[in-house]
Design a protein around this motif. Structure first.
Motif, PDB file in Angstrom:
ATOM      1  N   SER A 268       0.818  -1.219   0.000  1.00  0.00           N
ATOM      2  CA  SER A 268       0.000   0.000   0.000  1.00  0.00           C
ATOM      3  C   SER A 268       0.852   1.269   0.000  1.00  0.00           C
ATOM      4  O   SER A 268       0.334   2.361  -0.227  1.00  0.00           O
ATOM      5  CB  SER A 268      -0.935   0.005   1.217  1.00  0.00           C
ATOM      6  N   PHE A 269       2.163   1.129   0.251  1.00  0.00           N
ATOM      7  CA  PHE A 269       3.050   2.294   0.267  1.00  0.00           C
ATOM      8  C   PHE A 269       3.720   2.544  -1.084  1.00  0.00           C
ATOM      9  O   PHE A 269       4.543   3.444  -1.218  1.00  0.00           O
ATOM     10  CB  PHE A 269       4.122   2.130   1.353  1.00  0.00           C
ATOM     11  N   GLY A 270       3.397   1.715  -2.085  1.00  0.00           N
ATOM     12  CA  GLY A 270       3.887   1.963  -3.432  1.00  0.00           C
ATOM     13  C   GLY A 270       5.060   1.094  -3.836  1.00  0.00           C
ATOM     14  O   GLY A 270       5.668   0.384  -3.021  1.00  0.00           O
ATOM     15  N   SER A 271       5.400   1.188  -5.126  1.00  0.00           N
ATOM     16  CA  SER A 271       6.404   0.303  -5.713  1.00  0.00           C
ATOM     17  C   SER A 271       7.815   0.538  -5.178  1.00  0.00           C
ATOM     18  O   SER A 271       8.599  -0.400  -5.053  1.00  0.00           O
ATOM     19  CB  SER A 271       6.403   0.455  -7.240  1.00  0.00           C
ATOM     20  N   ILE A 272       8.134   1.789  -4.854  1.00  0.00           N
ATOM     21  CA  ILE A 272       9.491   2.071  -4.358  1.00  0.00           C
ATOM     22  C   ILE A 272       9.683   1.443  -2.976  1.00  0.00           C
ATOM     23  O   ILE A 272      10.723   0.851  -2.681  1.00  0.00           O
ATOM     24  CB  ILE A 272       9.757   3.588  -4.318  1.00  0.00           C
ATOM     25  N   ALA A 273       8.658   1.561  -2.135  1.00  0.00           N
ATOM     26  CA  ALA A 273       8.718   0.930  -0.813  1.00  0.00           C
ATOM     27  C   ALA A 273       8.800  -0.587  -0.958  1.00  0.00           C
ATOM     28  O   ALA A 273       9.536  -1.266  -0.217  1.00  0.00           O
ATOM     29  CB  ALA A 273       7.495   1.317   0.013  1.00  0.00           C
ATOM     30  N   MET A 274       8.065  -1.119  -1.925  1.00  0.00           N
ATOM     31  CA  MET A 274       8.102  -2.562  -2.188  1.00  0.00           C
ATOM     32  C   MET A 274       9.497  -3.002  -2.609  1.00  0.00           C
ATOM     33  O   MET A 274       9.995  -4.041  -2.160  1.00  0.00           O
ATOM     34  CB  MET A 274       7.099  -2.928  -3.279  1.00  0.00           C
ATOM     35  N   ALA A 275      10.146  -2.208  -3.455  1.00  0.00           N
ATOM     36  CA  ALA A 275      11.494  -2.552  -3.931  1.00  0.00           C
ATOM     37  C   ALA A 275      12.492  -2.553  -2.774  1.00  0.00           C
ATOM     38  O   ALA A 275      13.309  -3.471  -2.639  1.00  0.00           O
ATOM     39  CB  ALA A 275      11.932  -1.566  -5.007  1.00  0.00           C
ATOM     40  N   GLY A 276      12.429  -1.524  -1.933  1.00  0.00           N
ATOM     41  CA  GLY A 276      13.342  -1.453  -0.778  1.00  0.00           C
ATOM     42  C   GLY A 276      13.092  -2.574   0.205  1.00  0.00           C
ATOM     43  O   GLY A 276      14.028  -3.173   0.745  1.00  0.00           O
ATOM     44  N   ASN A 277      11.823  -2.899   0.416  1.00  0.00           N
ATOM     45  CA  ASN A 277      11.445  -3.982   1.318  1.00  0.00           C
ATOM     46  C   ASN A 277      11.928  -5.326   0.790  1.00  0.00           C
ATOM     47  O   ASN A 277      12.445  -6.160   1.541  1.00  0.00           O
ATOM     48  CB  ASN A 277       9.924  -4.000   1.478  1.00  0.00           C
ATOM     49  N   ALA A 278      11.769  -5.546  -0.532  1.00  0.00           N
ATOM     50  CA  ALA A 278      12.187  -6.805  -1.142  1.00  0.00           C
ATOM     51  C   ALA A 278      13.698  -6.993  -1.045  1.00  0.00           C
ATOM     52  O   ALA A 278      14.182  -8.088  -0.746  1.00  0.00           O
ATOM     53  CB  ALA A 278      11.757  -6.846  -2.601  1.00  0.00           C
ATOM     54  N   ALA A 279      14.444  -5.912  -1.283  1.00  0.00           N
ATOM     55  CA  ALA A 279      15.907  -5.988  -1.197  1.00  0.00           C
ATOM     56  C   ALA A 279      16.350  -6.315   0.225  1.00  0.00           C
ATOM     57  O   ALA A 279      17.195  -7.188   0.450  1.00  0.00           O
ATOM     58  CB  ALA A 279      16.524  -4.671  -1.659  1.00  0.00           C
ATOM     59  N   ALA A 280      15.758  -5.615   1.204  1.00  0.00           N
ATOM     60  CA  ALA A 280      16.105  -5.858   2.607  1.00  0.00           C
ATOM     61  C   ALA A 280      15.718  -7.273   3.024  1.00  0.00           C
ATOM     62  O   ALA A 280      16.464  -7.948   3.741  1.00  0.00           O
ATOM     63  CB  ALA A 280      15.406  -4.835   3.499  1.00  0.00           C
ATOM     64  N   GLY A 281      14.547  -7.727   2.558  1.00  0.00           N
ATOM     65  CA  GLY A 281      14.100  -9.082   2.883  1.00  0.00           C
ATOM     66  C   GLY A 281      15.050 -10.136   2.367  1.00  0.00           C
ATOM     67  O   GLY A 281      15.309 -11.148   3.030  1.00  0.00           O
ATOM     68  N   SER A 282      15.583  -9.911   1.167  1.00  0.00           N
ATOM     69  CA  SER A 282      16.543 -10.854   0.593  1.00  0.00           C
ATOM     70  C   SER A 282      17.822 -10.897   1.426  1.00  0.00           C
ATOM     71  O   SER A 282      18.377 -11.970   1.681  1.00  0.00           O
ATOM     72  CB  SER A 282      16.858 -10.455  -0.847  1.00  0.00           C
ATOM     73  N   ILE A 283      18.270  -9.736   1.873  1.00  0.00           N
ATOM     74  CA  ILE A 283      19.494  -9.653   2.688  1.00  0.00           C
ATOM     75  C   ILE A 283      19.280 -10.347   4.034  1.00  0.00           C
ATOM     76  O   ILE A 283      20.160 -11.065   4.531  1.00  0.00           O
ATOM     77  CB  ILE A 283      19.897  -8.181   2.893  1.00  0.00           C
ATOM     78  N   GLU A 284      18.104 -10.149   4.617  1.00  0.00           N
ATOM     79  CA  GLU A 284      17.785 -10.794   5.908  1.00  0.00           C
ATOM     80  C   GLU A 284      17.899 -12.312   5.823  1.00  0.00           C
ATOM     81  O   GLU A 284      18.242 -12.976   6.800  1.00  0.00           O
ATOM     82  CB  GLU A 284      16.346 -10.456   6.330  1.00  0.00           C
ATOM     83  N   GLY A 285      17.577 -12.844   4.640  1.00  0.00           N
ATOM     84  CA  GLY A 285      17.597 -14.288   4.458  1.00  0.00           C
ATOM     85  C   GLY A 285      18.933 -14.909   4.827  1.00  0.00           C
ATOM     86  O   GLY A 285      18.985 -16.011   5.378  1.00  0.00           O
ATOM     87  N   PHE A 286      20.029 -14.196   4.554  1.00  0.00           N
ATOM     88  CA  PHE A 286      21.359 -14.723   4.853  1.00  0.00           C
ATOM     89  C   PHE A 286      21.584 -14.813   6.365  1.00  0.00           C
ATOM     90  O   PHE A 286      22.208 -15.756   6.854  1.00  0.00           O
ATOM     91  CB  PHE A 286      22.434 -13.845   4.206  1.00  0.00           C
ATOM     92  N   VAL A 287      21.068 -13.834   7.109  1.00  0.00           N
ATOM     93  CA  VAL A 287      21.188 -13.877   8.569  1.00  0.00           C
ATOM     94  C   VAL A 287      20.312 -15.001   9.121  1.00  0.00           C
ATOM     95  O   VAL A 287      20.729 -15.764   9.993  1.00  0.00           O
ATOM     96  CB  VAL A 287      20.777 -12.524   9.194  1.00  0.00           C
ATOM     97  N   TYR A 288      19.092 -15.090   8.588  1.00  0.00           N
ATOM     98  CA  TYR A 288      18.161 -16.123   9.075  1.00  0.00           C
ATOM     99  C   TYR A 288      18.710 -17.524   8.844  1.00  0.00           C
ATOM    100  O   TYR A 288      18.625 -18.387   9.727  1.00  0.00           O
ATOM    101  CB  TYR A 288      16.791 -15.982   8.408  1.00  0.00           C
ATOM    102  N   GLN A 289      19.260 -17.776   7.662  1.00  0.00           N
ATOM    103  CA  GLN A 289      19.792 -19.110   7.359  1.00  0.00           C
ATOM    104  C   GLN A 289      20.927 -19.472   8.315  1.00  0.00           C
ATOM    105  O   GLN A 289      21.069 -20.630   8.704  1.00  0.00           O
ATOM    106  CB  GLN A 289      20.285 -19.166   5.909  1.00  0.00           C
ATOM    107  N   SER A 290      21.727 -18.495   8.685  1.00  0.00           N
ATOM    108  CA  SER A 290      22.822 -18.747   9.628  1.00  0.00           C
ATOM    109  C   SER A 290      22.270 -19.128  10.995  1.00  0.00           C
ATOM    110  O   SER A 290      22.783 -20.035  11.670  1.00  0.00           O
ATOM    111  CB  SER A 290      23.716 -17.507   9.739  1.00  0.00           C
TER     112      SER A 290
END
Length: 465
Positions: A268-290
């Motif tokens: 609901s915050f728009g495509s730019i917020a979605m892009a930033g959220n998606a990038a951060a979510g991908s980065i978080e994955g590396f911490v979570y897997q560890s």
């Protein structure tokens, strides 16, 4: 049966070093898996175009749902094999190994048939756009064909983890990952096969990893030796695998559903917020897997020590795993936040998107170690044989409260910060609930086991008299 050179004695001696030796290859496995998955997206995005990357991306929720189910069921396999090995119940170990592998084949084939038949129907129900649905259907059908191999690898890796072997699954994953990347480049760039090429590369990689792990089990002369001719369902073992593994798989699946609601709020915050959220979510994955590697260590070490009814060692495993996951979460989470801008720029150069991603990493990655606490306590409970109760606690605490948060607090404070704050708050509440559950169930279970063993000793002494 003789001992495998990769086998680890989890029931005697110092625990800290052994837990770290067990966990580190698992950390690398998780990180490599994410890197190989990213390579798929990069290749198709760079050489096939935006519609192709959208087609692959639109199938991720279905793929993750299936993989979560198989990984969950593999937890049941891991717990049983570890417990039987520790208590030297070779016959039970043999029956569990052969039941598990046959279960992987049968379930994999069932999902493959249903998936190939219903792929387009599933995508239509998800609202896949008309301009990508044909490509997405092609990708998903080919991926579904690989389901038996996905199941075999996960169940086989769970059996190896039960004896403390996390090195060979890592080696097999590296080999399969390299095959995947090379075939991606060949099929997409040279043969112009688009998403079908990416899917075929993934299929081949899954096939390679399953062949390597099955070959490993067939060649070992230890108690986990696999004899294809001895494949058979042993009813009591299958029931126990489902009892422990199915709740774990369902928990992952339901988590995916709650995340869809959260993603809808972020959208609901728009495509730019979605892009930033998606990038951060991908980065978080590396911490979570560890951190997830420590969860898997807790499951296996708890299972083995519960197998010999060593109460103090079971508690020691949990305490050490909480300590380790705290350090891993704090160090990696804060490093990710410190280098947030540089890491997000790998995904996008948009200044606003980077700012949105930076914001998410502050609220989620910095306190990520609390999520590690939550998972590790669940790992201990599953190692003790309890899986349904932690599933219910997780669904109410992490999922239910998060959904309630979105429907109440987010409606009043309509900001991204209020969405992200729901994560650490629900982690704290759920971790505390799991700890209380552990203290109650652990005492009940181990006391019950001690009582039953005392009865057996009394009966044995009477017989001897």
């Amino acid at each position: 049966m003789k001992k495998d050179q990769y086998q680890m004695d989890m029931t005697h001696g110092p625990l800290l070093g052994k837990i770290l030796i067990f966990s580190i290859p698992l950390m690398f496995s998780g990180v490599l898996q994410l890197l190989f998955n990213a390579a798929d997206v990069i290749v198709v995005g760079q050489f096939a175009g935006p519609r192709s990357i959208a087609a692959v991306g639109s199938t991720s929720s279905v793929v993750n749902l299936l993989v979560s189910l198989f990984i969950g069921l593999s937890v049941g396999v891991n717990v049983l094999v570890a417990r039987f090995i520790a208590s030297q119940r070779d016959k039970d170990t043999h029956e569990t190994v052969h039941s598990a592998i046959l279960l992987a084949i049968v379930f994999g084939l069932i999902f493959a048939i249903i998936g190939v038949t219903c792929a387009r129907i599933i995508l239509e129900a998800m609202g896949s756009p008309d301009d990508v649905i044909n490509l997405a259907t092609t990708y998903l059908r080919i991926y579904f064909v690989s389901m038996p191999f996905v199941a075999l690898y996960n169940f086989g890796a769970a059996i190896l983890r039960a004896i403390g072997d996390t090195k060979r699954p890592l080696i097999f994953l590296i080999i399969a990952g390299v095959v995947n990347v090379i075939l991606n480049l060949i099929f997409v760039i040279i043969f112009k096969m688009d998403v079908a090429g990416v899917a075929l590369a993934t299929f081949t990689a899954e096939l390679v990893s399953s062949i390597l792990i099955i070959n490993c089990l067939m060649k070992t002369s230890t108690v986990i030796h696999l004899d294809i001719h001895a494949l058979k369902f042993h009813k009591d073992k299958v029931i126990q695998i489902f009892k422990i593994g199915l709740p774990a798989g369902l928990q992952g699946a339901i988590f995916s559903i709650s995340n869809i609601l959260i993603q809808s709020s972020i959208n609901s915050f728009g495509s730019i917020a979605m892009a930033g959220n998606a990038a951060a979510g991908s980065i978080e994955g590396f911490v979570y897997q560890s951190m997830n590697a420590i969860y898997q260590a807790c499951v296996t070490f708890t299972s083995q020590n519960y197998g010999i009814n060593d109460r103090k060692r079971v508690d020691r495993v949990l305490a050490l795993c909480i300590g380790i996951v705290t350090v891993v979460g704090l160090v990696l989470g804060n490093l990710v936040y410190f280098f947030a801008d540089e890491l997000i720029r790998i995904y996008t150069t948009d200044v606003q998107a980077i700012a949105y991603g930076h914001e998410r990493l502050l609220y989620i990655c910095v306190p990520y170690f609390i999520c590690g606490w939550m998972d590790v306590i669940v790992g201990s409970l599953r190692g003790l044989g309890y899986s349904t109760i932690p599933m219910i606690v997780s669904l109410i605490g992490a999922c239910g409260l998060r959904v309630l948060w979105i429907l109440t607090i987010f409606q009043y404070f309509h900001t991204l910060n209020s969405i992200y704050l729901s994560y650490p708050v629900t982690w704290i509440v759920t971790a505390a609930a799991h700890l209380i559950t552990y203290m109650i169930l652990r005492k009940k279970l181990l006391t019950k086991k001690s009582h039953s063993e005392l009865i057996k000793l009394v009966q044995k002494s009477r017989t001897e008299c």
